[in-house]
Design an enzyme around this catalytic site. Sequence first.
Site, PDB file in Angstrom:
ATOM      1  NE  ARG A   1       1.935   5.239   4.719  1.00 51.94           N
ATOM      2  CZ  ARG A   1       0.693   5.237   4.271  1.00 51.94           C
ATOM      3  NH1 ARG A   1       0.213   6.282   3.595  1.00 51.94           N
ATOM      4  NH2 ARG A   1      -0.114   4.218   4.530  1.00 51.94           N
ATOM      5  CG  ASP A   2      -2.046   6.487   7.110  1.00 52.40           C
ATOM      6  OD1 ASP A   2      -2.271   7.442   6.367  1.00 52.40           O
ATOM      7  OD2 ASP A   2      -2.893   5.614   7.375  1.00 52.40           O
TER       8      ASP A   2
ATOM      9  CG  HIS B   1      -4.812   0.801   7.513  1.00 51.88           C
ATOM     10  ND1 HIS B   1      -3.540   1.293   7.712  1.00 51.88           N
ATOM     11  CD2 HIS B   1      -5.626   1.881   7.425  1.00 51.88           C
ATOM     12  CE1 HIS B   1      -3.597   2.623   7.744  1.00 51.88           C
ATOM     13  NE2 HIS B   1      -4.864   3.000   7.564  1.00 51.88           N
TER      14      HIS B   1
ATOM     15  CB  CYS C   1      -7.591   8.659   3.758  1.00 49.69           C
ATOM     16  SG  CYS C   1      -7.418   8.520   1.960  1.00 49.69           S
TER      17      CYS C   1
END
Length: 302
Positions: free
Chosen positions: A15-16, A208, A241
């Site tokens: 996902r990330d 995280h 991110c």
Amino acid sequence: MSETRRPRICEVAPRDGFQSIARPLPTDDKIAIIRDLVAAGCQRVEIGSFVSPKAIPQMGDMAQIAEAVRDLPARLCALVPNVRGAENAVAAGVAEVCYVFSVSEAHNRNNVRQSVEHSLEGLANVAAALPENVLLRVDVATAFDCPFDGTVPLDQVLAAVARVADIAPEAEIALCDTTGRANPFAVRDRFRAAMALPGTARNTWAFHGHDTFGQGVANALAAWDAGVSDFDTAAAGLGGCPFAPGATGNTATEDLVFAFNEGGLDTGIDMERLLAVADRIAALPGGVTGSHLRSVPRERAI
């Protein structure tokens, strides 16, 4: 430190990590990687996110992926941005969903285009919409540092955590070092303070972290020392991110597993098989990775 505790890795590369790659990857490749991660011993895997394909084209095949991996003997989680995403995840057979918001107002508006208060209202709506048999996890992003405003005040973090606990008193709460700027002392102290809040007695905890400043493994071990047992990592250190300028990949799964192994703490993960999957992930076109274990002689890593 309790001898009965075992660290649990939550593998977030599917996902990330994958969402950091602009060009859509073949669905079969993503499914194969998820299956190989579980075969290597990963007990928890974040398999993707039920978001609009217009927003993140990489996640446009989530229903197919969820269907193809639902038989795996692991906790499989999917990120959801709202009630519609949660409903789609549940319809696809996902048994655990993750909702994310940022403590930092600036980052939350850049990341999800709404205020923190609006995001907390969204969390309440998602929590209310979930069936009783579906687990909820809440990622509290920028719990240490904001790429726009710098250090996030502890009181602000604790207020956000208290709101989460009030809305979802049995959810797993993850404090997220979104920029990788945290240090082990801050990680330890913030977890201890959050876990001491009277309203969080029934919540569970996760960490995280990113390795942008080289503190990924150290920060995770500080969280372990504070009582956290679940850790988000990405094989090969894939990811980052897009709304945190300068933030590089997630802490590499193999790096943290090595640290726990060297400390005599069994993660249940086979390092040789994990490194094989990490090599495959590192070879994906368009990915940015950062792993120490992959760069040392393989016989020394295993």
